[in-house]
Motif scaffolding. Sequence first.
Motif, PDB file in Angstrom:
ATOM      1  N   ALA A 176     -36.505 -18.103  16.442  1.00  0.00           N
ATOM      2  CA  ALA A 176     -37.695 -17.291  17.448  1.00  0.00           C
ATOM      3  C   ALA A 176     -37.593 -16.221  16.617  1.00  0.00           C
ATOM      4  N   ALA A 177     -37.437 -15.252  15.582  1.00  0.00           N
ATOM      5  CA  ALA A 177     -37.700 -15.062  14.786  1.00  0.00           C
ATOM      6  C   ALA A 177     -38.497 -15.318  13.574  1.00  0.00           C
ATOM      7  N   LEU A 178     -38.521 -16.209  13.428  1.00  0.00           N
ATOM      8  CA  LEU A 178     -39.432 -17.027  12.356  1.00  0.00           C
ATOM      9  C   LEU A 178     -41.162 -17.295  13.336  1.00  0.00           C
ATOM     10  N   THR A 179     -40.552 -17.648  14.774  1.00  0.00           N
ATOM     11  CA  THR A 179     -41.733 -18.147  14.961  1.00  0.00           C
ATOM     12  C   THR A 179     -43.087 -17.324  15.221  1.00  0.00           C
ATOM     13  N   ALA A 180     -42.220 -15.953  15.745  1.00  0.00           N
ATOM     14  CA  ALA A 180     -42.793 -14.846  16.106  1.00  0.00           C
ATOM     15  C   ALA A 180     -43.914 -14.349  14.764  1.00  0.00           C
ATOM     16  N   GLN A 181     -42.921 -14.574  13.544  1.00  0.00           N
ATOM     17  CA  GLN A 181     -43.543 -13.146  12.011  1.00  0.00           C
ATOM     18  C   GLN A 181     -44.274 -12.310  12.281  1.00  0.00           C
ATOM     19  N   ASP A 182     -42.545 -11.672  13.523  1.00  0.00           N
ATOM     20  CA  ASP A 182     -43.109  -9.911  13.666  1.00  0.00           C
ATOM     21  C   ASP A 182     -41.439  -9.607  13.699  1.00  0.00           C
ATOM     22  N   ASP A 183     -41.829  -8.869  12.237  1.00  0.00           N
ATOM     23  CA  ASP A 183     -40.441  -8.500  11.682  1.00  0.00           C
ATOM     24  C   ASP A 183     -40.439  -6.287  12.363  1.00  0.00           C
ATOM     25  N   THR A 184     -41.130  -6.261  13.150  1.00  0.00           N
ATOM     26  CA  THR A 184     -40.810  -4.991  13.727  1.00  0.00           C
ATOM     27  C   THR A 184     -39.692  -4.767  14.916  1.00  0.00           C
ATOM     28  N   LYS A 185     -39.655  -6.041  15.104  1.00  0.00           N
ATOM     29  CA  LYS A 185     -37.979  -6.331  16.379  1.00  0.00           C
ATOM     30  C   LYS A 185     -36.711  -7.131  15.850  1.00  0.00           C
ATOM     31  N   LEU A 186     -36.857  -6.602  14.333  1.00  0.00           N
ATOM     32  CA  LEU A 186     -35.686  -7.613  13.885  1.00  0.00           C
ATOM     33  C   LEU A 186     -34.167  -6.117  13.841  1.00  0.00           C
ATOM     34  N   GLY A 187     -35.010  -5.036  14.044  1.00  0.00           N
ATOM     35  CA  GLY A 187     -33.599  -3.772  13.394  1.00  0.00           C
ATOM     36  C   GLY A 187     -34.235  -3.640  12.494  1.00  0.00           C
ATOM     37  N   ILE A 188     -35.075  -3.456  12.056  1.00  0.00           N
ATOM     38  CA  ILE A 188     -35.409  -3.058  10.600  1.00  0.00           C
ATOM     39  C   ILE A 188     -36.576  -2.032  10.119  1.00  0.00           C
ATOM     40  N   GLU A 189     -36.700  -1.832   9.354  1.00  0.00           N
ATOM     41  CA  GLU A 189     -37.717  -0.415   9.454  1.00  0.00           C
ATOM     42  C   GLU A 189     -37.939  -0.463   8.091  1.00  0.00           C
ATOM     43  N   VAL A 190     -39.535   0.037   7.400  1.00  0.00           N
ATOM     44  CA  VAL A 190     -40.041   0.220   6.133  1.00  0.00           C
ATOM     45  C   VAL A 190     -39.094   2.260   5.531  1.00  0.00           C
ATOM     46  N   ALA A 191     -38.600   2.473   4.724  1.00  0.00           N
ATOM     47  CA  ALA A 191     -38.412   3.624   4.128  1.00  0.00           C
ATOM     48  C   ALA A 191     -38.935   3.761   2.584  1.00  0.00           C
ATOM     49  N   THR A 192     -39.145   5.202   2.354  1.00  0.00           N
ATOM     50  CA  THR A 192     -39.298   5.804   1.215  1.00  0.00           C
ATOM     51  C   THR A 192     -38.014   6.461   0.784  1.00  0.00           C
TER      52      THR A 192
END
Length: 308
Positions: free
Chosen positions: A161-177
Amino acid sequence: MAEQDQVTSQVASRVTRSTQGMAPLSQKGSDILENVVNIVEGGKRGASPAQTPTPQSPLTQHKISRVEESSLCNTLQKLKLLSLTPKKTTKDTKNKKRPSPSTQQQESETNIQEAQAVAEASNPAPAANSRLKFTNFFPTRRSDRKSKADLLKEQTDNMEAALTAQDDTKLGIEVATMDNKGRGIKAVNDFSKGEFVVEYAGDLVDIKTAEDLEAKYSKDTSKGCYMYYFKYKGKQYCVDATSESGRFGRLLNHSRIHPNCRTKVVMMDDTPRLILVAKQDIFAGTELLFDYGDRSKESLRAHPWLSL
């Protein structure tokens, strides 16, 4: 007669031990002395010499023995032969055998079946309800735990489902500095060992195309290298994730010593896909890292952080 006088004179002249203050004579010595005196006295009287008495054993304690009278004994024996209760005959008990457990069980089952048949015949309407199960009164409790096969299927479904959606914002991770690194990825949720984290998404190209693109990207210092080479079933592949796409897999930083993620190849629609899974249990707030695997001397001289 002269011999007897000589014996008498010897006895009269004998001195016992007691007269000398010594210990008295023993029992044996006293018996011998008494025999000699009797012989002498018998000789003086003109009687025949006395026979030496036979030694007797010392007296023992007396016993009381019960003397049974013949008449009384016969009467008691007759009374014992008489019995007030009738004797039990063993013939019937020997002939009768105890039923075996299997016979008893068959008889009990037969009785139960006969009772059920009589009940159904007398009241045929509720006959269907007469055969109740244990679960009608005590419902079974099913376990909530999932088997390994169920867990694997659930993880596979979530990954697809994650590979098909191609949306990483709902995977429980985030971009940080990150300090001294720039951008990186942190875990928002906890991840278990082996759990899917994110896909290293990009363009899947062959080796010749990858070499040409790498030579092109090397001329532009503003662009980093986001090309991942891997081998799957004897064939070389490369994922080019250089272009900004909004996918998070390309932003994971490197760690050769302490990586908490690792790459894995999965097939989807006959196409190899490169994903990142948790190498260990990961807690929320932890930076996600994996080993880039570049060990060339040129890369280590140009980028010393690859050895960390």
